[in-house]
Scaffold this active site. Structure first.
Site, PDB file in Angstrom:
ATOM      1  N   LYS A  26     -34.836 -25.525  -9.207  1.00 46.69           N
ATOM      2  CA  LYS A  26     -34.367 -25.678  -7.880  1.00 46.69           C
ATOM      3  C   LYS A  26     -33.090 -25.034  -7.983  1.00 46.69           C
ATOM      4  O   LYS A  26     -32.470 -24.481  -8.674  1.00 46.69           O
ATOM      5  CB  LYS A  26     -34.083 -27.217  -7.931  1.00 46.69           C
ATOM      6  CG  LYS A  26     -35.274 -28.060  -7.776  1.00 46.69           C
ATOM      7  CD  LYS A  26     -35.374 -29.516  -7.452  1.00 46.69           C
ATOM      8  CE  LYS A  26     -36.680 -30.071  -7.365  1.00 46.69           C
ATOM      9  NZ  LYS A  26     -36.619 -31.487  -7.519  1.00 46.69           N
TER      10      LYS A  26
ATOM     11  N   ARG B 215     -40.493 -33.349 -14.884  1.00 44.32           N
ATOM     12  CA  ARG B 215     -41.330 -32.819 -13.889  1.00 44.32           C
ATOM     13  C   ARG B 215     -41.089 -31.336 -13.977  1.00 44.32           C
ATOM     14  O   ARG B 215     -40.096 -30.875 -13.418  1.00 44.32           O
ATOM     15  CB  ARG B 215     -41.352 -33.361 -12.399  1.00 44.32           C
ATOM     16  CG  ARG B 215     -42.450 -32.836 -11.573  1.00 44.32           C
ATOM     17  CD  ARG B 215     -42.107 -33.155 -10.339  1.00 44.32           C
ATOM     18  NE  ARG B 215     -43.117 -32.662  -9.161  1.00 44.32           N
ATOM     19  CZ  ARG B 215     -42.785 -31.511  -8.829  1.00 44.32           C
ATOM     20  NH1 ARG B 215     -41.862 -30.841  -8.828  1.00 44.32           N
ATOM     21  NH2 ARG B 215     -43.760 -31.065  -7.789  1.00 44.32           N
TER      22      ARG B 215
HETATM   23  N1  HH2 Z   1     -39.606 -32.024  -6.571  1.00 43.86           N
HETATM   24  C1  HH2 Z   1     -40.469 -31.287  -5.784  1.00 43.86           C
HETATM   25  C2  HH2 Z   1     -41.512 -32.048  -5.688  1.00 43.86           C
HETATM   26  N2  HH2 Z   1     -41.992 -33.070  -6.117  1.00 43.86           N
HETATM   27  N3  HH2 Z   1     -41.399 -35.149  -7.503  1.00 43.86           N
HETATM   28  C3  HH2 Z   1     -40.472 -35.600  -8.096  1.00 43.86           C
HETATM   29  N4  HH2 Z   1     -41.081 -37.107  -8.443  1.00 43.86           N
HETATM   30  N5  HH2 Z   1     -39.280 -35.302  -8.359  1.00 43.86           N
HETATM   31  C4  HH2 Z   1     -38.770 -34.080  -7.850  1.00 43.86           C
HETATM   32  O1  HH2 Z   1     -37.812 -33.801  -8.152  1.00 43.86           O
HETATM   33  C5  HH2 Z   1     -39.934 -33.332  -6.969  1.00 43.86           C
HETATM   34  C6  HH2 Z   1     -40.973 -33.773  -6.793  1.00 43.86           C
HETATM   35  C7  HH2 Z   1     -40.280 -30.137  -5.336  1.00 43.86           C
HETATM   36  O2  HH2 Z   1     -41.154 -29.767  -4.604  1.00 43.86           O
HETATM   37  P1  HH2 Z   1     -41.189 -28.081  -3.987  1.00 43.86           P
HETATM   38  O3  HH2 Z   1     -39.837 -27.666  -3.729  1.00 43.86           O
HETATM   39  O4  HH2 Z   1     -42.254 -28.058  -3.064  1.00 43.86           O
HETATM   40  O5  HH2 Z   1     -41.705 -27.374  -5.354  1.00 43.86           O
HETATM   41  P2  HH2 Z   1     -42.480 -27.645  -6.512  1.00 43.86           P
HETATM   42  O6  HH2 Z   1     -43.545 -28.747  -6.315  1.00 43.86           O
HETATM   43  O7  HH2 Z   1     -42.779 -26.411  -7.257  1.00 43.86           O
HETATM   44  O8  HH2 Z   1     -41.348 -28.099  -7.596  1.00 43.86           O
END
Ligand code: HH2
Length: 279
Positions: A223, A258
């Site tokens: 992130k 995750r």
């Molecule tokens: N962060 C992303 C997506 N889903 N789910 C949970 N439970 N916690 C998180 O922090 C979380 C999540 C971020 O998603 P995105 O920025 O689309 O990218 P990526 O899925 O590659 O991490």
């Protein structure tokens, strides 16, 4: 500390789980393209399982700041073939569906998923019922606003109190809809409607989100707030910062991580558990 999801049951008192991220969010959807997407997803899944992933989190809609929403038919078209294929190729690994839509969750659970990872924390009023009917695990995450605009002006009086109050309330709503407490985990939602300082405050107070003694899930992988701290936007820098936060988070009692890069984060968790005398 037990977490149950479908017929699976994990004892998280000593060993944390690593959830590998498997995004199926391609730009084009010709049939040929879709077949290649499934193949590419399975190759990536195989690698994450070999590196020690306990769970694969399948997402068909990007939730990056500014991302445009995807409708449920399209989301299903992206994720269902991958979930079905994983059920036969990797029956040992648990599958999580990263969606906020109860209709997508329902189809994914029918196709073999075991966990719903809901970044809207039950924004869809039908989600609790769907999860309860399937006996699925449920990760409830906090987000302020919607992905398209959430980073415009995040604002809280007390971010830790507000996030934990939201999670407490939504956990109770899930239980009122029939979800067993032992199927719930809580995620403060790093980067979802939060400034750099909000993220840091949350990371300094991770135990506050273990509501009712339930496990905390943490998603910091790659992130952008880490790039700001490091003054280095390269993904490689964010990778090592993620590993550092897995070790730190494990020491603070986080039970599910995750991540995109499974192997290095498995090692960070196992090494930290050895130092905590959990070996
Ligand atoms: N962060 C992303 C997506 N889903 N789910 C949970 N439970 N916690 C998180 O922090 C979380 C999540 C971020 O998603 P995105 O920025 O689309 O990218 P990526 O899925 O590659 O991490």
């Amino acid at each position: 500390m037990i977490w149950r999801a479908g017929h699976r049951e994990w004892d998280l008192s000593q060993r944390a789980l690593i959830m590998g991220i498997l995004n199926v969010t391609p730009d084009s959807f010709s049939d040929g393209g879709r077949f290649l997407d499934v193949e590419a997803a399975l190759t990536q899944a195989r690698r994450m399982v070999e590196e020690g992933a306990d769970i694969l989190d399948i997402g068909g809609e990007s939730t990056r700041p500014g991302a445009a929403p995807v409708d449920e038919e399209e989301e299903c078209r992206r994720v269902l073939p991958v979930i079905e294929a994983l059920g036969s190729s990797h029956p040992g690994v648990a599958i999580s569906i990263d969606t906020s839509k109860s209709a997508v969750a329902e189809e994914a659970l029918k196709a073999g998923a075991h966990i719903v990872n809901d970044i809207s924390g039950l924004g869809d009023p039908e989600m609790g019922r769907v999860v309860a009917e399937h006996g699925a695990g449920l990760a409830l995450m906090h987000m302020q606003g919607q992905p398209r605009t959430m980073q415009a002006a995040p604002s809280y009086d007390d971010v830790v109190a507000e996030v934990s109050e939201f999670l407490q309330r939504q956990g109770e709503a899930a239980m009122n809809a029939g979800v067993d407490e032992e199927r719930l985990v809580f995620d403060p939602g790093i980067g979802f409607g939060k400034t750099l300082d909000h993220n840091l405050e949350i990371l300094r107070s991770l135990t506050a989100f273990s509501l009712g003694g339930r496990p905390v899930l943490l998603g910091v992988s790659r992130k952008s707030f880490m790039g700001k701290i490091l003054e280095d936007e390269a993904m490689e820098a964010r990778h090592w910062a993620t590993v550092a936060l897995t070790s730190y988070g494990r020491e603070c009692g986080v039970r599910i991580f995750r991540v995109h890069d499974v192997g290095s984060n498995v090692h960070a968790a196992r090494m930290t558990e050895a130092m905590l005398d959990f070996r």
